[in-house]
Design a protein around this motif. Structure first.
Motif, PDB file in Angstrom:
ATOM      1  N   GLU A 187      49.890 138.657 -14.724  1.00 48.55           N
ATOM      2  CA  GLU A 187      50.266 139.385 -13.520  1.00 48.55           C
ATOM      3  C   GLU A 187      50.534 138.413 -12.379  1.00 48.55           C
ATOM      4  OE1 GLU A 187      47.745 142.357 -15.832  1.00 48.55           O
ATOM      5  OE2 GLU A 187      47.846 140.185 -15.528  1.00 48.55           O
TER       6      GLU A 187
ATOM      7  N   TRP B  95      40.603 136.770  -9.055  1.00 49.17           N
ATOM      8  CA  TRP B  95      40.854 137.272 -10.404  1.00 49.17           C
ATOM      9  C   TRP B  95      41.913 136.416 -11.082  1.00 49.17           C
ATOM     10  CZ3 TRP B  95      38.417 141.813 -12.305  1.00 49.17           C
ATOM     11  CH2 TRP B  95      37.669 142.510 -11.359  1.00 49.17           C
TER      12      TRP B  95
ATOM     13  N   GLN C 159      40.893 138.391 -25.631  1.00 48.61           N
ATOM     14  CA  GLN C 159      42.018 137.475 -25.476  1.00 48.61           C
ATOM     15  C   GLN C 159      41.588 136.128 -24.909  1.00 48.61           C
ATOM     16  OE1 GLN C 159      45.415 139.496 -24.050  1.00 48.61           O
ATOM     17  NE2 GLN C 159      46.765 137.719 -24.087  1.00 48.61           N
TER      18      GLN C 159
ATOM     19  N   GLY D   3      38.319 149.582 -17.980  1.00 47.52           N
ATOM     20  CA  GLY D   3      39.111 149.405 -16.770  1.00 47.52           C
ATOM     21  C   GLY D   3      38.400 149.920 -15.543  1.00 47.52           C
TER      22      GLY D   3
ATOM     23  N   ALA E 113      44.203 136.759 -14.739  1.00 47.78           N
ATOM     24  CA  ALA E 113      44.482 137.667 -15.854  1.00 47.78           C
ATOM     25  C   ALA E 113      45.335 136.992 -16.907  1.00 47.78           C
ATOM     26  CB  ALA E 113      45.176 138.932 -15.348  1.00 47.78           C
TER      27      ALA E 113
ATOM     28  N   GLY F 168      47.201 138.458 -18.863  1.00 52.49           N
ATOM     29  CA  GLY F 168      48.473 139.172 -18.957  1.00 52.49           C
ATOM     30  C   GLY F 168      49.572 138.602 -18.098  1.00 52.49           C
TER      31      GLY F 168
ATOM     32  N   ASP G  78      41.318 140.049 -19.491  1.00 51.94           N
ATOM     33  CA  ASP G  78      42.534 140.309 -20.271  1.00 51.94           C
ATOM     34  C   ASP G  78      43.657 140.825 -19.387  1.00 51.94           C
ATOM     35  OD1 ASP G  78      41.262 139.556 -22.565  1.00 51.94           O
ATOM     36  OD2 ASP G  78      41.001 141.563 -23.383  1.00 51.94           O
ATOM     37  N   ARG G  79      43.296 141.737 -18.487  1.00 47.73           N
ATOM     38  CA  ARG G  79      44.280 142.356 -17.600  1.00 47.73           C
ATOM     39  C   ARG G  79      43.617 142.669 -16.286  1.00 47.73           C
ATOM     40  NH1 ARG G  79      42.103 146.389 -20.767  1.00 47.73           N
ATOM     41  NH2 ARG G  79      41.594 148.351 -19.714  1.00 47.73           N
ATOM     42  N   LEU G  80      44.405 142.727 -15.229  1.00 46.61           N
ATOM     43  CA  LEU G  80      43.850 143.068 -13.932  1.00 46.61           C
ATOM     44  C   LEU G  80      43.474 144.548 -13.897  1.00 46.61           C
ATOM     45  CD1 LEU G  80      46.167 141.242 -11.353  1.00 46.61           C
ATOM     46  CD2 LEU G  80      43.850 140.622 -12.040  1.00 46.61           C
TER      47      LEU G  80
ATOM     48  N   ALA H 160      48.346 138.540 -27.556  1.00 49.92           N
ATOM     49  CA  ALA H 160      47.787 139.870 -27.314  1.00 49.92           C
ATOM     50  C   ALA H 160      47.518 140.582 -28.633  1.00 49.92           C
ATOM     51  CB  ALA H 160      48.745 140.691 -26.450  1.00 49.92           C
TER      52      ALA H 160
ATOM     53  N   SER I  31      41.942 154.150 -13.372  1.00 47.81           N
ATOM     54  CA  SER I  31      41.747 153.445 -14.635  1.00 47.81           C
ATOM     55  C   SER I  31      41.974 154.363 -15.830  1.00 47.81           C
ATOM     56  CB  SER I  31      40.328 152.865 -14.693  1.00 47.81           C
ATOM     57  OG  SER I  31      40.097 152.002 -13.601  1.00 47.81           O
TER      58      SER I  31
END
Length: 482
Positions: free
Chosen positions: A52, A46, A123, A29, A48, A50, A14-16, A71, A24
């Motif tokens: 990034e 990776w 996600q 995280g 993501a 999101g 979902d996110r890095l 999201a 975190s």
């Protein structure tokens, strides 16, 4: 990232995660950040959702215009998995699908032949299926750290066929506990008529293995941080600022109603009304993490604000609150300082969850001792001898457990670990071994025909945007020791 580089391991998330696990903001995280050395050692990358920016070992994923809707959809799916109703906005699925497609395209273009893809997060529930159609040579594991809801709850969602089809594109699905596994298998079997046997779902010529594989608590990290001078000093400052001579109980949660923050507050209010401790003798420190992400979470925040004001208005004195309320996003150092500042912790979700925070609290406290109140609805309660297990919906029993943790019924019970959970790196390596064994493939059972995940026997059900769903893949008690 060099042009045209290929990777044998790709983490799609979902996110890095933060570069340093100590930076975190939550257990997830920290767990993903702890996997960075493993990914780097295997020259992995990776990706993501999101969006990034790309860089060394990070694949570039450009989010669609309505990425916020995707999201939000992921947050609502998480709430659904926590047995909370979710009002999904119109058009959310198109944006959700677009995010999955863009991540899949980035992974497909950068993964080497027969590479392993570790997919994580709500996600990206469609990613395994989308990716399998692009790159059938890849081995995919889908890992969700939150529970999977009962079939009846999940099947109410109009897009449940697409979401199940997306999940079943994986070779292995890892869920946090056996009840979640049973729920997913029940959905596949009873609702969709797919052959299910011994934890495997058969789809045509291949099978999907579904396993219970919870994230372990980072006990080693909690002990390490608790030994750092700045963290210990931070804990001392927090404790001094509250000016409490007796017991401080800690509550840390986000805004998900399933965290049962309101139940904790009602139980603490009942404890105060029953035992009437003087202000400064017993206090509750509640740390609300992050911002609400759904309408239900925003409504929860308003109720919590009002309830804390009511409790303090009734039981506090001038300059001495009984509920200390902080909205913050503590990193792992800040969280450990909170552990050191408090004598006990309430880990009481209203659904079937985990007790990782309780394990980390005990580890950080060490010889200081730790009183722990946990929900009997969670997984792993038996792994915490000395903890007080309650039904969070039983306000009277919950209040009595708080009284015990505060020493109102004699010395407060001290919780401990029954066993030491595995380290995050060894946990991850074991899962990778399981995935690479590709033990998910099984022959189709002759006695039962696989049902297409569609609206009818001859119907090819298609979501907007051309995502094909049809077709094959698709009262308080003390916890006793062992």
């Amino acid at each position: 990232m060099s042009r045209g580089r290929r990777y044998g391991l790709v983490m799609a998330v979902d996110r890095l995660p933060a570069a340093d696990p100590d930076d975190s903001r939550d257990q997830l995280g920290a767990a993903l950040a702890a996997l960075r050395p493993l990914v780097a050692a295997q020259s992995g990358a990776w990706a993501a959702a999101g969006g990034e920016s790309s860089g060394d070992g990070v694949l570039g994923v450009h989010p669609p215009v309505r990425a916020g809707a995707a999201a939000l959809g992921a947050s609502l799916l998480r709430s659904l998995c926590h047995h909370q109703p979710g009002d999904f906005p119109g058009g959310w699925f198109d944006s959700y699908l677009a995010v999955n497609r863009r991540v899949a395209a980035a992974v497909a273009a950068s993964a080497s032949a027969s590479a392993t893809v570790w997919t994580h997060g709500h996600q990206l529930q469609l990613l395994p299926r989308v990716l399998r159609r692009m790159r059938p040579d890849l081995t995919v594991v889908m890992h969700l750290h939150t529970t999977f809801p009962p079939a009846e709850s999940f099947a109410r969602l109009p897009e449940h066929r697409a979401l199940l089809s997306g999940l079943l594109g994986a070779d292995v699905i890892a869920l946090p506990h056996q009840r979640a596994v049973d729920n997913l298998l029940d959905l596949a079997d009873r609702v969709h008529g797919l052959p299910v046997r011994e934890g495997r779902i058969t789809l045509g010529h291949r099978g999907v293995r579904v396993v219970a594989y919870p994230l372990p608590a980072d006990i080693a990290g909690a002990r390490r941080l608790a030994g750092l001078a700045p963290v210990r000093a931070g804990g001392g400052r927090i404790r001094a600022a509250m000016r409490v001579s007796g017991t401080v109980l800690l509550s840390v949660a986000g805004w998900d109603p399933a965290d049962a923050v309101e139940q904790r507050l009602h139980a603490f209010e009942r404890f105060l009304a029953t035992h009437r401790p003087a202000p400064g003798e017993v206090a509750l420190l509640h740390v609300a993490c992050g911002d609400p992400r759904t309408p239900a979470e925003d409504a929860q925040r308003q109720r919590v604000d009002r309830l804390i004001a009511k409790i303090n208005g009734t039981h506090a004195s001038v300059g001495q609150a009984v509920v200390h309320y902080v909205r913050a996003e503590p990193d792992r150092r800040d969280l450990t300082a909170l552990y050191l500042a408090c004598d006990g912790i309430l880990v009481t979700p209203s659904h079937h969850g985990t007790v990782a925070a309780a394990h980390e609290f005990i580890a950080a406290r060490g010889e200081l001792g730790a009183s722990v109140v946990v929900s009997e609805l969670t997984s792993g309660v038996a792994d915490l001898p000395g903890a007080l297990a309650v039904n969070p919906h039983d306000t009277g029993a919950f209040a009595d457990a708080i009284a015990s943790a505060a020493g109102r019924h004699g010395p407060a019970p001290r919780a401990r670990h029954a066993d030491t959970p595995p380290a995050l790196d060894s946990w991850a390596e074991h899962l990778m071994t399981l995935v690479r064994a590709r033990g998910a493939a099984v022959p189709a059972t002759p006695e039962r025909r696989t049902r297409r995940l569609s609206t009818g026997a001859h119907t090819r059900h298609t979501r907007p945007g051309g995502y094909e769903v049809g077709g094959p893949p698709l009262a308080a008690r003390r916890v006793s020791g062992r």
